[in-house]
Scaffold this active site. Structure first.
Site, PDB file in Angstrom:
ATOM      1  CD  GLU A   1     -22.621  51.799  26.770  1.00 11.79           C
ATOM      2  OE1 GLU A   1     -21.841  51.299  27.612  1.00 11.79           O
ATOM      3  OE2 GLU A   1     -22.262  52.545  25.864  1.00 11.79           O
TER       4      GLU A   1
ATOM      5  CB  CYS B   1     -17.932  52.041  27.562  1.00  5.64           C
ATOM      6  SG  CYS B   1     -18.740  51.969  25.966  1.00  5.64           S
TER       7      CYS B   1
ATOM      8  CD  GLU C   1     -14.739  52.241  32.436  1.00  2.00           C
ATOM      9  OE1 GLU C   1     -15.405  52.906  33.244  1.00  2.00           O
ATOM     10  OE2 GLU C   1     -15.155  51.904  31.327  1.00  2.00           O
TER      11      GLU C   1
HETATM   12  P1  NAI Z   1     -19.618  61.020  33.914  1.00  6.66           P
HETATM   13  O1  NAI Z   1     -20.352  59.747  34.039  1.00  6.66           O
HETATM   14  O2  NAI Z   1     -19.554  61.905  35.082  1.00  6.66           O
HETATM   15  O3  NAI Z   1     -20.218  61.888  32.726  1.00  6.66           O
HETATM   16  C1  NAI Z   1     -21.039  61.406  31.691  1.00  6.66           C
HETATM   17  C2  NAI Z   1     -22.164  62.399  31.442  1.00  6.66           C
HETATM   18  O4  NAI Z   1     -23.018  62.444  32.578  1.00  6.66           O
HETATM   19  C3  NAI Z   1     -21.709  63.833  31.228  1.00  6.66           C
HETATM   20  O5  NAI Z   1     -22.544  64.415  30.245  1.00  6.66           O
HETATM   21  C4  NAI Z   1     -21.968  64.480  32.575  1.00  6.66           C
HETATM   22  O6  NAI Z   1     -22.178  65.854  32.495  1.00  6.66           O
HETATM   23  C5  NAI Z   1     -23.206  63.794  33.024  1.00  6.66           C
HETATM   24  N1  NAI Z   1     -23.451  63.745  34.466  1.00  6.66           N
HETATM   25  C6  NAI Z   1     -22.565  63.795  35.485  1.00  6.66           C
HETATM   26  N2  NAI Z   1     -23.201  63.694  36.654  1.00  6.66           N
HETATM   27  C7  NAI Z   1     -24.518  63.571  36.392  1.00  6.66           C
HETATM   28  C8  NAI Z   1     -25.683  63.414  37.188  1.00  6.66           C
HETATM   29  N3  NAI Z   1     -25.626  63.336  38.510  1.00  6.66           N
HETATM   30  N4  NAI Z   1     -26.874  63.301  36.583  1.00  6.66           N
HETATM   31  C9  NAI Z   1     -26.972  63.336  35.244  1.00  6.66           C
HETATM   32  N5  NAI Z   1     -25.905  63.488  34.438  1.00  6.66           N
HETATM   33  C10 NAI Z   1     -24.688  63.598  35.004  1.00  6.66           C
HETATM   34  O7  NAI Z   1     -18.176  60.688  33.401  1.00  6.66           O
HETATM   35  P2  NAI Z   1     -16.879  61.638  33.470  1.00  6.66           P
HETATM   36  O8  NAI Z   1     -16.843  62.398  34.745  1.00  6.66           O
HETATM   37  O9  NAI Z   1     -16.835  62.422  32.237  1.00  6.66           O
HETATM   38  O10 NAI Z   1     -15.736  60.561  33.495  1.00  6.66           O
HETATM   39  C11 NAI Z   1     -15.422  59.886  34.710  1.00  6.66           C
HETATM   40  C12 NAI Z   1     -15.142  58.440  34.466  1.00  6.66           C
HETATM   41  O11 NAI Z   1     -16.306  57.822  33.960  1.00  6.66           O
HETATM   42  C13 NAI Z   1     -14.088  58.134  33.429  1.00  6.66           C
HETATM   43  O12 NAI Z   1     -12.815  58.126  33.969  1.00  6.66           O
HETATM   44  C14 NAI Z   1     -14.499  56.767  32.992  1.00  6.66           C
HETATM   45  O13 NAI Z   1     -13.975  55.810  33.870  1.00  6.66           O
HETATM   46  C15 NAI Z   1     -15.987  56.774  33.092  1.00  6.66           C
HETATM   47  N6  NAI Z   1     -16.664  57.012  31.811  1.00  6.66           N
HETATM   48  C16 NAI Z   1     -17.187  55.958  31.159  1.00  6.66           C
HETATM   49  C17 NAI Z   1     -17.791  56.126  29.959  1.00  6.66           C
HETATM   50  C18 NAI Z   1     -18.362  54.977  29.226  1.00  6.66           C
HETATM   51  O14 NAI Z   1     -18.717  55.110  28.067  1.00  6.66           O
HETATM   52  N7  NAI Z   1     -18.485  53.842  29.842  1.00  6.66           N
HETATM   53  C19 NAI Z   1     -17.894  57.415  29.316  1.00  6.66           C
HETATM   54  C20 NAI Z   1     -17.354  58.496  30.097  1.00  6.66           C
HETATM   55  C21 NAI Z   1     -16.754  58.262  31.295  1.00  6.66           C
END
Ligand code: NAI
Ligand code: MG
Length: 788
Positions: free
Chosen positions: A264, A298, A395
């Site tokens: 998602e 999101c 985004e």
């Molecule tokens: P992210 O996608 O890096 O983090 C989400 C989760 O994934 C966190 O729990 C993180 O620790 C984990 N994660 C990070 N790298 C991983 C990997 N290689 N393997 C498994 N898990 C991993 O998002 P982040 O850095 O918090 O935010 C960056 C950008 O992502 C935001 O600016 C936004 O644009 C987007 N984002 C989108 C979301 C959504 O619901 N669509 C939610 C959060 C962030």
């Protein structure tokens, strides 16, 4: 402020929610957490800090999960899983119900803790996040109760590895845990590093509920810890919510590991305002769409598309409304916009806005009071943008609205769909004809008509395109945590490459001709000009087929794209075409049987042709019966779940039953409105190619079925990498399955692979079960509130 002053100035005094209980709860844990593994809190060697973004204060230190921690959590989950599943649905339902009750009993503490850790307004955590968490556990207690009767022939995946983001910490935890537990899985979950605290409180609730140890394990940590979970060999299913970038990394990482994956991801969802909309209502909706949770959503309605004739009025209304938004302490009950999760994110928002201005967007920020200190960003409007600008495509994930105009409904749809993403969309019009005409045309998993951000556990949530795949909530969400029972009994495929024979062997008399490729309704010579030999079971040359290459695949995908009107053909008419194909195949049954015999030593060639005809009848029968649903959601209105085709599906057909396997895959795909680019069995392709004559005489529009022969895995790779292929089904060897999953990461197409296992294509379940229907379609939920 006294009442008279408040009345005269129409200003709000501060109305802070007390955080005393939440702070006291943190103190009882000495503001230090490790993980929750095997039913107990564990200590860790290294920790990181989690802060309150509204004022920067340190809230607690939290464990940084190591490989050993993840191993321990997965081991605990593995050990607990068989008994948890054996308990049975009704017994699991009691635990889910208990968790729902405990969430309700602790709702105020959970809401305050969430607001402290995340910075979201207490109004939202109290009135939206936490009630939806409880609702999710109740709803899934129900699915657990009904599991045996509603999902027959299915079992749990096993251990689910789940990684969640920081924007809705406890809500995302509940979306992940509830269906997993209901289905009989055990879980290793990692909260986001910015927001681990409500997950730790939830772990306490699991203990209070008496949940068996090891059923829920929570490992804290950063991205590396997440990667340890998603890549762990002891994990059977991975569910991720977060950035598209990390979604892609996880897709590549888990390729070939035999894991079921749901993603998602991000979005750039359009908010479409037609000139006949209730404009004030639309502006209020917009406030919710883009300023809810500081725009860190999101499915945020971050792209305003407003009809040109009302654009000036709407923009003026938006600016006036922005001037009334209150940014401030998230614990203040009368605050609209709280804090941004972290300075890193705030700086990223500021950078993206600056880039938009540099591209030519016009910046508007209202003249409102901003809090001193803390991590805040004002509500922002970037108008005058063009669809191609980065700021209109990427985004921003903050309180930033991008606006542009359109003239006609067709143009609105075109601009709305001009995006890599496809999570949600809002459509505003008082004209029901228009709204319900536009909704199905939008490439998005959720469409809200005259509304926005409506969520419920009974309606699936999830995206199209690069917003990911899989659904959370509803019946379709349950399937993401289940698998057909027969999968456990499949045997590995035998390699049947069949190309180490004597090519000098002369073409026997029985070989009538070289079969060409079939692209756009025409038999075509392969682009490279080469053929490849096809041998019989004893090594005799029995035919030749075209050696397709990348160019041929590209042509076939283009032909499929040009046949998109197939999706709009009535289901009745698609059924007629399938019946016609069956009839024409039946008339040539003998010749198909003899071709099958020439290629394989199969003694059941006649039976395979008969089964193929029957399979066509089966999918003709289904074509007009895959009904959607009207969900029971708590709004005055309806949520319509519609099954839509995926688009263009690439299909690599199996060797096991070269005709039946081929038909078993293309028939359901086209029955529900998809177009296909199909690769027949590499070893035994002739029978599939003889279908040309059948297809040509069956009223199937050109380009709906395209067939390319050659090196199947190489061709499948080209399909997997192609941006205009929406899904890939791969039935072949384990290597090819891995390649198909890894190479699909580019546009995040949905994959369905055999993991190197052979299925019995004659079997009603294995060859034509519910999986085929679900793989051929994606669910769109259209919410239509009504009332005067
Ligand atoms: P992210 O996608 O890096 O983090 C989400 C989760 O994934 C966190 O729990 C993180 O620790 C984990 N994660 C990070 N790298 C991983 C990997 N290689 N393997 C498994 N898990 C991993 O998002 P982040 O850095 O918090 O935010 C960056 C950008 O992502 C935001 O600016 C936004 O644009 C987007 N984002 C989108 C979301 C959504 O619901 N669509 C939610 C959060 C962030
Ligand atoms: Mg925090």
């Amino acid at each position: 402020m006294d009442i008279m002053t408040a009345f005269k100035t129409m200003e709000y005094g501060p109305a802070p929610e007390s955080d005393a209980e939440a702070q006291a709860w943190l103190d009882t844990h000495n503001r230090s957490f490790g993980h929750f593994i095997d039913g107990a809190f564990t200590a860790t060697e290294t920790q990181f800090e989690t802060r309150n973004p509204a004022n920067g204060t340190l809230l607690a230190k939290v464990g940084s999960g190591s490989a050993a921690d993840v191993d321990a959590a997965v081991a605990a989950a593995r050990t607990a899983q068989p008994n948890w599943e054996k308990l049975g649905g009704p017994a699991r339902a009691r635990f889910l119900y208990a968790l729902a009750r405990l969430v309700q009993k602790n709702s105020r503490l959970l809401a305050v803790l969430e607001t402290l850790d995340n910075g979201k307004p207490i109004r939202e955590s109290r009135d939206i996040d936490i009630p939806l968490v409880a609702r999710h556990f109740y709803h899934h207690a129900g699915w657990a109760q009904l599991l045996e009767t509603e999902f027959p022939g299915h079992k749990a995946q096993g251990v689910a590895g789940q990684v969640i983001p920081w924007n809705f910490p406890l809500l995302m935890l509940s979306w992940k845990l509830a269906p997993a537990l209901a289905a009989g899985n055990t879980v290793v979950l990692k909260p986001a590093e910015y927001t681990p605290l409500t997950a730790m409180l939830f772990a306490e609730l699991c203990m209070q509920a008496g949940l068996p140890k090891g059923v829920v394990n929570i490992v804290n940590g950063q991205g590396e810890t997440g990667a340890l979970i998603s890549g762990h060999p002891g994990v059977n299913k991975v569910a991720f919510t977060g950035s598209t970038e990390v979604g892609r990394v996880i897709r590549r990482q888990t390729a070939g590991q035999g894991k079921k994956l749901t993603l998602e991801l991000g979005g750039k969802s359009p908010f479409i305002v037609f000139d006949d909309a209730d404009l004030d209502g639309a502006v209020e909706g917009l406030v919710d769409a883009i300023w809810f949770n500081q725009g860190q959503v999101c499915c945020a309605g971050s792209r305003l598309l407003v009809q040109e004739s009302v654009a000036d009025i709407v923009l003026a209304k938006i600016k006036a409304r922005m001037g009334k938004l209150r940014v401030g302490s998230p614990l203040d009950k009368s605050i609209d916009i709280g804090a941004i999760i972290d300075p890193v994110q705030r700086n990223q928002i500021a950078d993206r806005v600056a880039a938009g201005v540099a591209e030519g967007a016009i910046l508007f920020q209202p003249d409102i009071a901003m809090p001193e200190g803390g991590c805040f960003y004002p509500p922002t409007l970037l108008s005058g943008t063009e669809p191609a600008m980065t700021v209109a495509q990427e985004e921003i994930f903050g309180p930033v609205l991008v606006s542009m105009t359109f003239r006609t409904p067709a143009e609105a749809v075109q601009i709305a769909n001009n995006s890599r993403y496809g999570l949600a969309a809002s459509v505003w019009s008082e004209n029901i004809n228009l709204a319900l005409d536009i909704a199905p045309k939008l490439k998005a998993g959720i469409v809200w008509v005259n509304g926005t951000n409506m969520f419920d556990a009974a309606a699936g949530f999830g995206g199209y395109r690069e917003s990911g795949y899989g659904r959370e909530g509803g019946r379709e969400g349950m399937f993401e945590y289940l698998k057909p029972t027969y999968l456990d009994s499949l045997k590995p495929v035998k390699l049947m490459l069949n190309n180490d024979h004597d090519t000098k062997n002369a073409l026997s008399e029985t070989v009538d001709r070289t079969r060409k490729l079939y692209i756009g309704g025409k038999q075509t010579r392969p682009d490279g000009g080469y053929d490849r030999p096809v041998f019989g079971p004893k090594g005799a040359l029995v035919g030749q087929v075209g050696e397709g290459n990348r160019k041929d695949i590209r042509n076939a995908v283009e032909a499929a794209a040009n046949a998109s009107s197939w999706a709009g053909v009535s289901a009745h008419n698609r059924a007629q075409v399938l019946y016609y194909i069956a009839e024409n195949l039946s008339q040539r049954a003998d010749s198909f049987a003899s071709v099958l015999k020439s290629m394989t030593s199969a003694r059941n060639a006649e039976a395979e042709v008969e089964a193929s005809i029957d399979r066509l009848f089966h999918w003709a029968a289904w074509a007009d019966k895959l009904d959607g649903a009207v969900h029971n959601v708590p709004i005055r209105g309806v949520a319509l779940a519609m099954n839509e085709p995926m688009g263009t599906i690439g299909i690599a057909a199996p060797d096991e039953a070269p005709l039946l396997g081929f038909i078993a895959l293309i028939a359901p795909a086209i029955a529900f409105g998809n177009r296909v680019v199909a690769l027949p069995s590499q070893a035994h392709p002739l029978a599939a190619l003889d279908l040309y004559q059948v297809l040509e005489t069956s009223d199937l529009p050109a380009g709906v079925v395209n067939i390319v022969t050659g090196d199947r895995n190489a061709l499948a790779k080209t399909l997997a990498e192609h941006a205009n292929v929406d899904a890939l089904w791969f039935f072949g060897d384990a290597e090819g399955s891995k390649m198909a999953e890894a190479s699909s990461a580019g546009n995040l197409k949905r994959t369905w692979v055999s993991d190197g296992m052979a299925r019995d294509w004659f079997d009603a379940d294995q060859g034509a079960g519910g999986d085929f229907r679900r793989q051929a379609t994606q669910v769109k939920n259209i919410w239509v509130p009504y009332g005067e």
